[in-house]
Every structure is written in structure tokens, then in C-alpha cells.
Enzyme design. Sequence first.
Site, PDB file in Angstrom:
ATOM      1  N   ASN A   1       0.915  -1.227  -0.085  1.00 56.83           N
ATOM      2  CA  ASN A   1       0.220   0.040  -0.159  1.00 56.83           C
ATOM      3  C   ASN A   1       0.774   0.996  -0.087  1.00 56.83           C
ATOM      4  O   ASN A   1       1.804   1.182   0.837  1.00 56.83           O
ATOM      5  CB  ASN A   1      -0.908  -0.026   1.073  1.00 56.83           C
ATOM      6  CG  ASN A   1      -2.063  -1.089   1.057  1.00 56.83           C
ATOM      7  OD1 ASN A   1      -2.749  -1.383   0.145  1.00 56.83           O
ATOM      8  ND2 ASN A   1      -2.129  -1.709   2.261  1.00 56.83           N
TER       9      ASN A   1
ATOM     10  N   HIS B   1       6.767  -1.643   3.445  1.00 58.08           N
ATOM     11  CA  HIS B   1       6.632  -3.190   3.469  1.00 58.08           C
ATOM     12  C   HIS B   1       5.794  -3.765   2.346  1.00 58.08           C
ATOM     13  O   HIS B   1       4.928  -3.072   1.846  1.00 58.08           O
ATOM     14  CB  HIS B   1       6.130  -3.295   4.901  1.00 58.08           C
ATOM     15  CG  HIS B   1       4.696  -2.571   5.281  1.00 58.08           C
ATOM     16  ND1 HIS B   1       4.484  -1.512   5.600  1.00 58.08           N
ATOM     17  CD2 HIS B   1       3.219  -3.301   4.831  1.00 58.08           C
ATOM     18  CE1 HIS B   1       3.098  -1.222   5.584  1.00 58.08           C
ATOM     19  NE2 HIS B   1       2.642  -2.302   5.321  1.00 58.08           N
TER      20      HIS B   1
ATOM     21  N   HIS C   1       3.484  -6.915   1.780  1.00 55.10           N
ATOM     22  CA  HIS C   1       2.419  -8.184   2.348  1.00 55.10           C
ATOM     23  C   HIS C   1       2.569  -9.451   1.635  1.00 55.10           C
ATOM     24  O   HIS C   1       2.342  -9.316  -0.039  1.00 55.10           O
ATOM     25  CB  HIS C   1       0.982  -7.846   2.532  1.00 55.10           C
ATOM     26  CG  HIS C   1       0.635  -6.401   3.360  1.00 55.10           C
ATOM     27  ND1 HIS C   1      -0.198  -6.612   4.506  1.00 55.10           N
ATOM     28  CD2 HIS C   1       0.675  -5.186   3.003  1.00 55.10           C
ATOM     29  CE1 HIS C   1      -0.333  -5.226   4.688  1.00 55.10           C
ATOM     30  NE2 HIS C   1       0.149  -4.566   4.063  1.00 55.10           N
TER      31      HIS C   1
HETATM   32  P1  5GP Z   1      -0.682  -1.294   5.463  1.00 55.65           P
HETATM   33  O1  5GP Z   1      -1.835  -0.865   5.762  1.00 55.65           O
HETATM   34  O2  5GP Z   1       0.215  -0.217   6.225  1.00 55.65           O
HETATM   35  O3  5GP Z   1      -0.233  -1.787   4.198  1.00 55.65           O
HETATM   36  O4  5GP Z   1      -0.374  -2.366   6.588  1.00 55.65           O
HETATM   37  C1  5GP Z   1       0.095  -2.407   7.905  1.00 55.65           C
HETATM   38  C2  5GP Z   1      -0.176  -3.912   8.349  1.00 55.65           C
HETATM   39  O5  5GP Z   1       0.700  -3.916   9.686  1.00 55.65           O
HETATM   40  C3  5GP Z   1      -1.444  -4.215   8.848  1.00 55.65           C
HETATM   41  O6  5GP Z   1      -1.991  -5.456   7.981  1.00 55.65           O
HETATM   42  C4  5GP Z   1      -1.734  -4.479  10.337  1.00 55.65           C
HETATM   43  O7  5GP Z   1      -2.247  -5.519  10.686  1.00 55.65           O
HETATM   44  C5  5GP Z   1      -0.063  -4.722  10.506  1.00 55.65           C
HETATM   45  N1  5GP Z   1       0.494  -4.279  11.994  1.00 55.65           N
HETATM   46  C6  5GP Z   1       0.178  -3.149  12.399  1.00 55.65           C
HETATM   47  N2  5GP Z   1       0.701  -3.015  13.577  1.00 55.65           N
HETATM   48  C7  5GP Z   1       1.407  -4.425  13.896  1.00 55.65           C
HETATM   49  C8  5GP Z   1       2.121  -4.874  14.963  1.00 55.65           C
HETATM   50  O8  5GP Z   1       2.375  -4.195  16.085  1.00 55.65           O
HETATM   51  N3  5GP Z   1       2.607  -5.829  14.756  1.00 55.65           N
HETATM   52  C9  5GP Z   1       2.212  -6.646  13.700  1.00 55.65           C
HETATM   53  N4  5GP Z   1       2.984  -7.898  13.408  1.00 55.65           N
HETATM   54  N5  5GP Z   1       1.763  -6.135  12.739  1.00 55.65           N
HETATM   55  C10 5GP Z   1       1.157  -4.891  12.696  1.00 55.65           C
END
Ligand code: 5GP
Length: 125
Positions: free
Chosen positions: A97, A110, A112
Site C-alpha cells: 500500500n 513493507h 504483504h
Molecule cells: P498497511 O495498511 O500499512 O499496508 O499494513 C500495515 C499492516 O501492519 C496491517 O496489516 C496491520 O495488521 C499490521 N500491523 C500493525 N501493527 C502491527 C504490529 O504491531 N505487529 C504486527 N505484526 N503487525 C502489525
Amino acid sequence: MAVDGLGAYDQQNIFAKILRGEIPCRKVAEDEFALAFHDIAPQAPVHVLVVPKVDCVSFADFSATASDAQIAGFFRAVGRVAAQLELEKPGYRLITNMGRDSGQMVPHFHVHILGGRSLGGQLVA
Ligand code: 5GP
């Protein structure tokens, strides 16, 4: 709240804290370029995040400012992690994202890795 993915890097973001070992994670793999760990709120049977060891807020930032070695090292790590998770045969999806409209929540680039079931053909909700 989603981030714009274009601001200054925040050393206090959650993935920076995980990279520094200040917050625990369920580690999958680590090398000099990247750390991979299980997402805390998995959206598929396998949901792993691969985080480069570079202070970049987003894909836009990473692709523009990381070194060739960092970019190559990171994406090779993503491939190795997917293979380690035994997802190559059944297949998997990579998502990154970038910015507000994507819903990016964590301002550290990052990727996924999602798999473990058929993910369907729809890319957006
Ligand atoms: P984004 O929306 O930024 O692409 O995804 C962030 C991801 O980080 C989300 O899927 C969320 O569940 C994950 N996430 C957020 N905080 C933490 C955390 O403290 N530990 C882990 N393992 N994942 C996290």
C-alpha cells in the site's frame, strides 16, 4: 488513519520499533536487508509482512531513494520468504500500500505476502 506515505520518516513508527527489537514480533526470517514477520491481524491463512531495513516511508520513497543493493536485497528476501513459507506451488499475492488512497497505515515501506487459500481474482474491494 491512513498515512500519505510521502512525509518525513518517523523513527517512532511501529515497524521501526519492531526492527529495533523494542516491540516483539513473530519472526519468519531476517537477513541484512529485511525482516519478515507474521501480521498481527492476518487477512489470509498466511499473512506475512516483509520490511526492509531502510528508513523509507513508502514504496515511492524506497524505489526512489534506496540503493540498488538495498532494493535487490529486499526483493530477493521477499521471494525467499515466500518460498520458505511453501507458497510457491499453490501461489501467493504480494501487496504494498502506498499512500492515503491505498489505506497505508504504517509509514515504513513493507510488502504483504498473502496465501494459504484461493485469494480470488478481485484486486480491489
Ligand atoms: P498497511 O495498511 O500499512 O499496508 O499494513 C500495515 C499492516 O501492519 C496491517 O496489516 C496491520 O495488521 C499490521 N500491523 C500493525 N501493527 C502491527 C504490529 O504491531 N505487529 C504486527 N505484526 N503487525 C502489525
